[in-house]
Enzyme design. Sequence first.
Site, PDB file in Angstrom:
ATOM      1  N   ARG A   1       0.852  -1.178   0.000  1.00 46.76           N
ATOM      2  CA  ARG A   1       0.000   0.000   0.000  1.00 46.76           C
ATOM      3  C   ARG A   1       0.891   1.231   0.000  1.00 46.76           C
ATOM      4  O   ARG A   1       1.944   1.255   0.643  1.00 46.76           O
ATOM      5  CB  ARG A   1      -0.936   0.015   1.220  1.00 46.76           C
TER       6      ARG A   1
ATOM      7  N   GLU B   1      -2.878   7.818  -4.327  1.00 46.53           N
ATOM      8  CA  GLU B   1      -3.079   7.484  -5.738  1.00 46.53           C
ATOM      9  C   GLU B   1      -4.539   7.732  -6.145  1.00 46.53           C
ATOM     10  O   GLU B   1      -5.437   7.633  -5.307  1.00 46.53           O
ATOM     11  CB  GLU B   1      -2.678   6.032  -6.015  1.00 46.53           C
TER      12      GLU B   1
ATOM     13  N   HIS C   1      -0.609   0.467 -10.156  1.00 48.89           N
ATOM     14  CA  HIS C   1      -1.313  -0.477  -9.283  1.00 48.89           C
ATOM     15  C   HIS C   1      -1.764  -1.714 -10.063  1.00 48.89           C
ATOM     16  O   HIS C   1      -2.953  -2.041 -10.137  1.00 48.89           O
ATOM     17  CB  HIS C   1      -2.506   0.196  -8.604  1.00 48.89           C
TER      18      HIS C   1
END
Length: 322
Positions: free
Chosen positions: A241, A270, A288
Amino acid sequence: MVKKKVLVTRKWPASVEARLARDYDVTLNDTDTPMTPEEIGAALNEYDAICPTVSDKLPASIFTGDHKAQIIGNFGVGYNHIDVAAAHAAGLTITNTPGCLTDCTADIAITLMLMLARRAGEGEREVRSGNWTGWRPTHLMGTRLRGKTLGIVGMGRIGIATAQRAQAAFGMHVVYYNRSTVSQDALGALEATALDSIDAVLKASDVVSLHTPGGGANSKMIDAEKLRLLGPKAMLINTARGDVIDQDALIHALQNGQIAGAGLDVFDGEPNVPEALMSMENVVLLPHLGSATTETREDMGNMVADNLDAFFAGRDVPNPVA
């Protein structure tokens, strides 16, 4: 029988959406437009189940109690975007999707290591820009992974899978830190040494890969002090994360040569990525992609559906978040 009303907050794989449409009165997000926390909060009073993703925000403020919704079926293994305590206090069951994204996320961690070590991002940009002038002995020299020490912070499923790949493919030595004891059965044939602190792993490693949950005590876990422990030849990989790294401290460490580089699949805040990170050549940036294969995303969606099926049938859900 009246079908339960289910809200899916983002666009999911077509096969999973078809399954949900068959079994539930489902509202799909055909435009894939992100929902605001307020919109999700309102939906708690209109639907029997809410199915968010890791990019949604479900803060404590939306859990006011007496909701129609009974279950949150999270599309993802991480759930730090949900205020779990507030959701539970409001009477909601929460589920997630562990296990099915282990291999693909480990693959991305290895991808980042290779891209960073071999300067692949720099090389591709050079070719695409038309600036490559041909092979030469000292051009874009990187570093090999074979024989280097890989440090894993968070030796769960993904951490183990990453270490297994690194050792089998590159002969990397593996050290790790995990809050709880990791059994030899879980490690399998992996040869790995447990160290007693994150600091010890950072000091001992040429490459450090992060595999811890986000939020809570893990927020900004890798701060300026810990980055200094890595050293100027070390590389940092994050597929966990974004908030587990102090992003400002990372930028400072990279700009000042305190570490050699970083490979990042996740970011704090993000999809916003600081310009400072984007402008540095010793950083590999991915959007991601950890679980982004068709097979894994379908498995994740079907796992959410399995949890909904069990819950509404009065059975224990397979993947509860405590």
